[in-house]
Design a protein around this motif. Structure first.
Motif, PDB file in Angstrom:
ATOM      1  N   ALA A 130       0.758  -1.324  -0.082  1.00 11.48           N
ATOM      2  CA  ALA A 130       0.005  -0.040  -0.147  1.00 11.48           C
ATOM      3  C   ALA A 130       0.909   1.281  -0.042  1.00 11.48           C
ATOM      4  O   ALA A 130       2.155   1.180   0.144  1.00 11.48           O
ATOM      5  CB  ALA A 130      -0.915  -0.276   1.253  1.00 11.48           C
ATOM      6  N   CYS A 131       0.128   2.119   0.077  1.00  6.08           N
ATOM      7  CA  CYS A 131       1.139   3.879  -0.210  1.00  6.08           C
ATOM      8  C   CYS A 131       0.764   4.307   1.139  1.00  6.08           C
ATOM      9  O   CYS A 131      -0.293   4.729   1.467  1.00  6.08           O
ATOM     10  CB  CYS A 131       0.329   4.555  -1.276  1.00  6.08           C
ATOM     11  SG  CYS A 131       0.996   6.143  -1.281  1.00  6.08           S
ATOM     12  N   ALA A 135      -2.705   6.557   3.039  1.00  3.72           N
ATOM     13  CA  ALA A 135      -3.056   6.003   4.379  1.00  3.72           C
ATOM     14  C   ALA A 135      -3.068   6.884   5.194  1.00  3.72           C
ATOM     15  O   ALA A 135      -4.007   7.221   6.063  1.00  3.72           O
ATOM     16  CB  ALA A 135      -2.315   4.692   4.811  1.00  3.72           C
ATOM     17  N   THR A 169       0.831  -4.679  -6.765  1.00  2.00           N
ATOM     18  CA  THR A 169       0.009  -3.981  -7.982  1.00  2.00           C
ATOM     19  C   THR A 169       0.823  -4.480  -9.149  1.00  2.00           C
ATOM     20  O   THR A 169       2.145  -4.807  -9.076  1.00  2.00           O
ATOM     21  CB  THR A 169      -0.059  -2.503  -7.693  1.00  2.00           C
ATOM     22  OG1 THR A 169       1.231  -2.056  -7.485  1.00  2.00           O
ATOM     23  CG2 THR A 169      -0.847  -2.423  -6.488  1.00  2.00           C
ATOM     24  N   GLN A 298      -7.356   4.991   0.031  1.00  4.69           N
ATOM     25  CA  GLN A 298      -6.155   4.254   0.008  1.00  4.69           C
ATOM     26  C   GLN A 298      -6.367   2.732  -0.025  1.00  4.69           C
ATOM     27  O   GLN A 298      -7.003   2.316   0.537  1.00  4.69           O
ATOM     28  CB  GLN A 298      -5.106   4.518   1.385  1.00  4.69           C
ATOM     29  CG  GLN A 298      -3.901   3.908   1.479  1.00  4.69           C
ATOM     30  CD  GLN A 298      -3.984   2.753   2.283  1.00  4.69           C
ATOM     31  OE1 GLN A 298      -4.924   2.435   3.144  1.00  4.69           O
ATOM     32  NE2 GLN A 298      -2.885   1.698   2.023  1.00  4.69           N
ATOM     33  N   GLU A 299      -5.648   2.192  -1.018  1.00  2.00           N
ATOM     34  CA  GLU A 299      -5.702   0.736  -1.257  1.00  2.00           C
ATOM     35  C   GLU A 299      -4.176   0.455  -1.907  1.00  2.00           C
ATOM     36  O   GLU A 299      -3.361   1.234  -2.396  1.00  2.00           O
ATOM     37  CB  GLU A 299      -6.534   0.348  -2.269  1.00  2.00           C
ATOM     38  CG  GLU A 299      -8.084   0.546  -1.771  1.00  2.00           C
ATOM     39  CD  GLU A 299      -8.436  -0.511  -0.709  1.00  2.00           C
ATOM     40  OE1 GLU A 299      -7.413  -1.338  -0.510  1.00  2.00           O
ATOM     41  OE2 GLU A 299      -9.476  -0.450   0.050  1.00  2.00           O
ATOM     42  N   GLY A 300      -3.993  -0.894  -1.533  1.00  2.00           N
ATOM     43  CA  GLY A 300      -3.044  -1.542  -2.375  1.00  2.00           C
ATOM     44  C   GLY A 300      -3.676  -2.083  -3.684  1.00  2.00           C
ATOM     45  O   GLY A 300      -4.204  -1.808  -4.572  1.00  2.00           O
ATOM     46  N   PRO A 302      -6.761  -4.355  -3.417  1.00  2.65           N
ATOM     47  CA  PRO A 302      -7.919  -4.688  -2.360  1.00  2.65           C
ATOM     48  C   PRO A 302      -8.443  -6.321  -2.425  1.00  2.65           C
ATOM     49  O   PRO A 302      -8.881  -6.637  -3.702  1.00  2.65           O
ATOM     50  CB  PRO A 302      -9.107  -3.747  -2.437  1.00  2.65           C
ATOM     51  CG  PRO A 302      -8.936  -3.304  -3.974  1.00  2.65           C
ATOM     52  CD  PRO A 302      -7.302  -3.337  -4.195  1.00  2.65           C
ATOM     53  N   GLY A 321      -4.919   3.444  -5.191  1.00  3.39           N
ATOM     54  CA  GLY A 321      -4.284   2.361  -5.314  1.00  3.39           C
ATOM     55  C   GLY A 321      -4.279   1.582  -6.654  1.00  3.39           C
ATOM     56  O   GLY A 321      -4.165   2.160  -7.883  1.00  3.39           O
TER      57      GLY A 321
END
Length: 396
Positions: A130-131, A135, A169, A298-300, A302, A321
């Motif tokens: 994730a970022c 976050a 990702t 925010q996500e990587g 999901p 993300g």
């Protein structure tokens, strides 16, 4: 060979000392690493199991090859100083007795473990999931916004210097956190198999549909998942005469979001479903949904989106993300734009032909996240890491 695994994940302990874990850290996830390592020592946080939940809502952490070494929280400006010495001692002792480290970022425990591993000349790899800017900036607190640029700089440096880096990702995290080391991209989310019959079942169920079930999964502890965006969007649907039920699956206090739903006039349409253990219970829950939404800040990559896709759910989500890497770009809205989210939801549930097209696309797209496909890339990467560990041991 012993592996130390560092992350800020929070494990739950009941009165008998049994350990449980939510999210993606189930026993199946640890078995991926046990294909290459004999033992895993997990460096993470621990708390007592909340009485309002029970162990049926979490996954067991009980493989004989895994052990939790609790580390005090070093998240936030105060705990980073008050708990740092204790955390350092625990991590250093664990790493001395381990052959290698895998640090999952973003996490303060992971950052500290990397720094100590480098001092001890221990081989290490980084998983980027994730970022940290997204976050912290969208956490909802002033302190989060102040610390966001510092944390992002720290994470950029750690990832760039990492000799082995696994991204979840295909592009998003690689662009924000480049590395000079060996890399691969493998989702940390995997599905055992795609539900091929989902198309037929959903097609028949939409006939004569008047009340649409809309689902969303995530922690209710802060606004990162976009709960306020979702509720504001759904209030527009109500004003447009669309009848729905909004089903929420996740832990945390519901009061803040229940109050917002009440203020928006949709409290009677919001169903808080609590927590379910990962796997079949969640998939069965998704089967009951007519649409899945993920309006995150925010996500990587999901997990819930991929699982929803594998069950044939049409999915609408934000541009956070890796979400745009997963779903139809016509279903993407800019994070925070609740009016655009409302329009996307309305289109997906009011047009059966369009909805079924999304169902078909999502079923096909989710197949690349089947366990058999991901294991090939993951095993190749970790085998390469093991070879490097062996090489360094011979040099010593």
């Amino acid at each position: 060979m012993r592996l130390a695994f560092a992350h800020d994940h929070l494990f739950q302990e009941d009165e008998q000392g049994n350990l449980y874990t939510g999210g993606s850290f189930n026993n199946q996830a640890w078995k991926r690493y046990l294909n290459h390592f004999d033992e895993i020592i997990v460096l993470a946080r621990k708390e007592k199991l909340d009485n309002k939940y029970n162990n049926k809502t979490y996954n067991n952490f009980d493989l004989k090859e895994t052990k939790l070494e609790p580390v005090p929280s070093i998240s936030g400006p105060i705990k980073q100083f008050s708990n740092k010495k204790e955390a350092e001692d625990i991590i250093r002792k664990t790493l001395i007795d381990s052959d290698a480290l895998i640090a999952r970022l973003p996490s303060e425990t992971g950052n500290l473990a990397i720094r100590i591993a480098k001092k001890l000349n221990k081989p290490y790899a980084v998983e980027v999931v994730a970022c940290v800017w997204d976050a912290l900036w969208n956490h909802g607190s002033l302190m989060g916004k102040i610390y966001a640029p510092i944390a992002m700089h720290k994470m950029k440096k750690k990832v760039y210097e990492s000799p082995y880096t696994l991204y979840v990702t295909n592009e998003f995290l690689q662009k924000r956190y480049p590395t000079k080391g060996k890399t691969t991209n493998v989702s940390n989310v995997e599905i055992s198999s795609v539900f091929e019959k989902a198309y037929e079942i959903r097609n028949s169920r939409l006939e004569g549909k008047t009340i649409y079930k809309i689902g969303m999964i995530g922690s209710l502890k802060n606004r990162i998942k976009g709960w306020d965006v979702a509720l504001n969007a759904l209030s527009i649907l109500k004003s447009n005469g669309i009848d729905f039920e909004f089903h929420i699956l996740g832990d945390g206090e519901v009061e803040q979001w229940a109050n917002l739903a009440d203020k928006l006039g949709i409290r009677d349409k919001v169903k808080f479903c609590g927590v379910l253990p990962g796997g079949e219970p969640v998939l069965n829950w998704l089967d009951e949904m007519d649409l899945y939404i993920q309006p995150s800040f925010q996500e990587g990559l999901p997990r819930a989106v991929i699982e929803a896709m594998s069950r044939g759910c049409p999915v609408v989500g934000s541009n956070a993300g890796g979400i745009p890497e997963l779903i139809d770009l016509n279903c993407i809205h800019k994070a925070g734009e609740y009016k655009d989210l409302a329009a996307s939801i309305e289109k997906a549930i009011s047009n059966k032909e369009y909805s079924m097209m999304l169902t078909k696309q999502n079923i096909e797209a989710s197949k690349q996240y089947e366990k058999s496909e991901l294991d090939k890339k993951r095993n190749e990467f970790w085998a390469s890491f093991i070879n490097e560990i062996d090489r360094l041991n011979k040099v010593k």
